[in-house]
Design a protein around this motif. Structure first.
Motif, PDB file in Angstrom:
ATOM      1  N   VAL A 280      -2.576   6.802  -7.445  1.00 29.14           N
ATOM      2  CA  VAL A 280      -1.934   5.652  -6.802  1.00 29.14           C
ATOM      3  C   VAL A 280      -1.320   4.746  -7.867  1.00 29.14           C
ATOM      4  O   VAL A 280      -2.007   4.309  -8.799  1.00 29.14           O
ATOM      5  N   PRO A 281      -0.030   4.446  -7.757  1.00 28.21           N
ATOM      6  CA  PRO A 281       0.667   3.650  -8.773  1.00 28.21           C
ATOM      7  C   PRO A 281       0.546   2.157  -8.510  1.00 28.21           C
ATOM      8  O   PRO A 281      -0.164   1.713  -7.598  1.00 28.21           O
ATOM      9  N   ALA A 282       1.272   1.375  -9.271  1.00 28.30           N
ATOM     10  CA  ALA A 282       1.359  -0.060  -9.029  1.00 28.30           C
ATOM     11  C   ALA A 282       1.947  -0.316  -7.642  1.00 28.30           C
ATOM     12  O   ALA A 282       2.758   0.469  -7.125  1.00 28.30           O
ATOM     13  N   LEU A 283       1.546  -1.415  -7.036  1.00 31.84           N
ATOM     14  CA  LEU A 283       2.030  -1.759  -5.702  1.00 31.84           C
ATOM     15  C   LEU A 283       3.557  -1.818  -5.656  1.00 31.84           C
ATOM     16  O   LEU A 283       4.165  -1.407  -4.660  1.00 31.84           O
ATOM     17  N   ASP A 284       4.183  -2.286  -6.724  1.00 31.59           N
ATOM     18  CA  ASP A 284       5.637  -2.394  -6.720  1.00 31.59           C
ATOM     19  C   ASP A 284       6.327  -1.047  -6.543  1.00 31.59           C
ATOM     20  O   ASP A 284       7.426  -0.981  -5.988  1.00 31.59           O
ATOM     21  N   VAL A 285       5.695   0.020  -6.996  1.00 26.86           N
ATOM     22  CA  VAL A 285       6.285   1.348  -6.813  1.00 26.86           C
ATOM     23  C   VAL A 285       6.319   1.702  -5.327  1.00 26.86           C
ATOM     24  O   VAL A 285       7.324   2.213  -4.809  1.00 26.86           O
ATOM     25  N   LEU A 286       5.229   1.427  -4.616  1.00 24.96           N
ATOM     26  CA  LEU A 286       5.223   1.680  -3.180  1.00 24.96           C
ATOM     27  C   LEU A 286       6.241   0.809  -2.456  1.00 24.96           C
ATOM     28  O   LEU A 286       6.901   1.258  -1.506  1.00 24.96           O
ATOM     29  N   LEU A 287       6.381  -0.416  -2.904  1.00 25.39           N
ATOM     30  CA  LEU A 287       7.351  -1.311  -2.270  1.00 25.39           C
ATOM     31  C   LEU A 287       8.781  -0.829  -2.510  1.00 25.39           C
ATOM     32  O   LEU A 287       9.647  -0.976  -1.638  1.00 25.39           O
ATOM     33  N   GLU A 288       9.031  -0.237  -3.679  1.00 25.26           N
ATOM     34  CA  GLU A 288      10.351   0.361  -3.934  1.00 25.26           C
ATOM     35  C   GLU A 288      10.608   1.523  -2.986  1.00 25.26           C
ATOM     36  O   GLU A 288      11.722   1.689  -2.452  1.00 25.26           O
ATOM     37  N   GLU A 289       9.588   2.368  -2.765  1.00 23.34           N
ATOM     38  CA  GLU A 289       9.736   3.491  -1.823  1.00 23.34           C
ATOM     39  C   GLU A 289       9.963   2.960  -0.405  1.00 23.34           C
ATOM     40  O   GLU A 289      10.792   3.505   0.342  1.00 23.34           O
ATOM     41  N   ALA A 290       9.246   1.900  -0.042  1.00 22.80           N
ATOM     42  CA  ALA A 290       9.449   1.308   1.275  1.00 22.80           C
ATOM     43  C   ALA A 290      10.866   0.758   1.416  1.00 22.80           C
ATOM     44  O   ALA A 290      11.486   0.867   2.486  1.00 22.80           O
ATOM     45  N   ALA A 291      11.398   0.176   0.345  1.00 20.09           N
ATOM     46  CA  ALA A 291      12.770  -0.335   0.379  1.00 20.09           C
ATOM     47  C   ALA A 291      13.767   0.797   0.587  1.00 20.09           C
ATOM     48  O   ALA A 291      14.768   0.638   1.306  1.00 20.09           O
TER      49      ALA A 291
END
Length: 308
Positions: A280-291
C-alpha cells in the motif's frame, strides 16, 4: 425463484469515485478529508461488537458514504451460508447504513471429513445450472436478511472447472441470470476480467485480451451493474511458467483504464472504486488514481452530453 420487488428495482444512477480505505491511511484520511465520493472497507474487518476499528469506521461514516465489500460470505458454497457470518454482516449493515454491500461469486466453505471448513480464499464456482441455483438461493437469503439490494462481483480465477461440469453457461450469461432471478446487482471488477483474459492468452486459449474484455462487458445489460472496481496486477514468470495475478499492489494499468472507460460508456454513471491492498503506497498515490477514474467518468459524461 421470484425476486422481492423492492430488491429488483435499481437505484437512481450515482456517479462517483472512491478508494479502498486501509489501516495505514486511517488517521491521515480522517485528518485531511480529501474529496472522495465514498470509502470502501472489507466488511469482515469490522465484525467486532465494538472497539477501536468500529469506532474509526464510524468516524469515517460521519464524513463519507461507506461501501461494505466482503470476502467471506462464500455465496457459491454447496454447504450453505455461515449463519454467524451473515449475522455479523447484518449487524454491521444496520450500524453503518452503507451505500452498497457486496461480495464475490465464489466459494470458500466446504466439508473436510465431518467438518465444515473455510478455505480462506476466493475459489471459482462452475458455471452450471446447479451452481447457479445455489448462488441464487444464497444471494436471495442475504438480501432478505439485509433488506436491501446486494452486489455480486465477478472473480479472477487461477484454476478452472472441467468443461464437462462448467459449460452450461458463459460467465456473463451466468451472472446476468443471477441478477435477473434475484434482483441483485453486479459489481464488475474490470481488472479481474483483464487478468482472466491475459491468463487465457498466456495459456493459448484466446487472442486479443482487450477485445475479449470488451466483448465480456458488452454482454452484460447496463441496468444490472451497480459498481466498478479497478486495481493493479502483476505478471509473474518463473521456471513454472507465466501467470498474471490480481494482487492489488500497483497502479492501474493503461489497458485496464481503457477498459474502465469502455465500461463507463456501456453502463453509464456507476461508481468506481480504486483498490490497493498489497504494498500500500502513500495516500496521495491512491488519490491520484481516483482522480484518473474521475477524469474518465467526466470524459464519458461529456461525450454522452455532446451526442445527446
Amino acid at each position: 425463484m421470484t425476486a422481492t420487488p423492492y430488491l429488483s428495482s435499481r437505484p437512481a444512477p450515482c456517479a462517483g469515485v472512491g478508494i479502498g480505505w486501509r489501516h495505514s491511511h486511517y488517521a491521515e484520511l480522517l485528518e485531511r478529508q480529501p474529496a472522495l465520493d465514498f470509502l470502501e472497507v472489507h466488511s469482515e474487518n469490522f465484525f467486532g461488537a465494538g472497539g477501536a476499528a468500529l469506532a474509526v469506521l464510524m468516524q469515517a461514516r460521519a464524513q463519507y458514504p461507506i461501501s461494505l465489500h466482503g470476502v467471506g460470505l462464500s455465496l457459491g458454497s454447496a454447504v450453505g451460508l455461515d449463519p454467524w457470518h451473515l449475522d455479523q454482516l447484518a449487524r454491521l449493515v444496520a450500524r453503518v447504513d452503507p451505500v452498497r454491500v457486496s461480495d464475490h461469486a465464489c466459494f470458500a466453505r466446504g466439508t473436510l471429513g465431518a467438518q465444515t471448513v473455510h478455505g480462506a480464499d476466493l475459489l471459482p464456482i462452475p458455471f452450471s445450472d446447479e451452481a447457479l441455483d445455489v448462488l441464487c438461493c444464497h444471494v436471495q437469503q442475504v438480501q432478505d436478511r439485509l433488506q436491501r439490494r446486494f452486489l455480486v462481483e465477478n472473480l479472477s480465477a487461477y484454476v478452472r472447472w472441467d468443461s464437462a461440469v462448467a459449460q452450461d453457461w458463459s460467465e456473463t450469461d451466468f451472472l446476468s441470470t443471477l441478477a435477473r432471478r434475484t434482483g441483485c446487482g453486479l459489481l464488475v471488477d474490470v481488472n479481474n476480467i483483464y487478468v482472466n483474459a491475459r491468463n487465457a492468452q498466456l495459456a493459448g486459449q484466446a487472442g486479443d485480451p482487450v477485445q475479449a474484455c470488451r466483448d465480456w462487458l458488452d454482454a452484460l445489460a447496463p441496468d444490472v451493474v451497480g459498481e466498478l472496481h479497478v486495481a493493479g496486477h502483476c505478471h509473474v514468470q518463473d521456471a513454472h511458467g507465466e501467470i498474471v495475478i490480481d494482487d492489488h499492489g500497483s497502479r492501474v494499468s493503461p489497458a485496464v483504464w481503457a477498459l474502465h472507460q469502455h465500461a463507463l460508456a456501456r453502463f453509464g454513471p456507476v461508481p468506481t472504486l480504486v483498490e490497493w491492498d498489497t504494498d500500500v503506497p502513500a495516500l496521495d498515490v491512491l488519490l491520484e488514481e481516483a482522480a484518473t477514474a474521475r477524469q474518465a467518468a467526466q470524459a464519458v459524461q461529456g461525450t454522452a452530453e455532446a451526442v445527446a
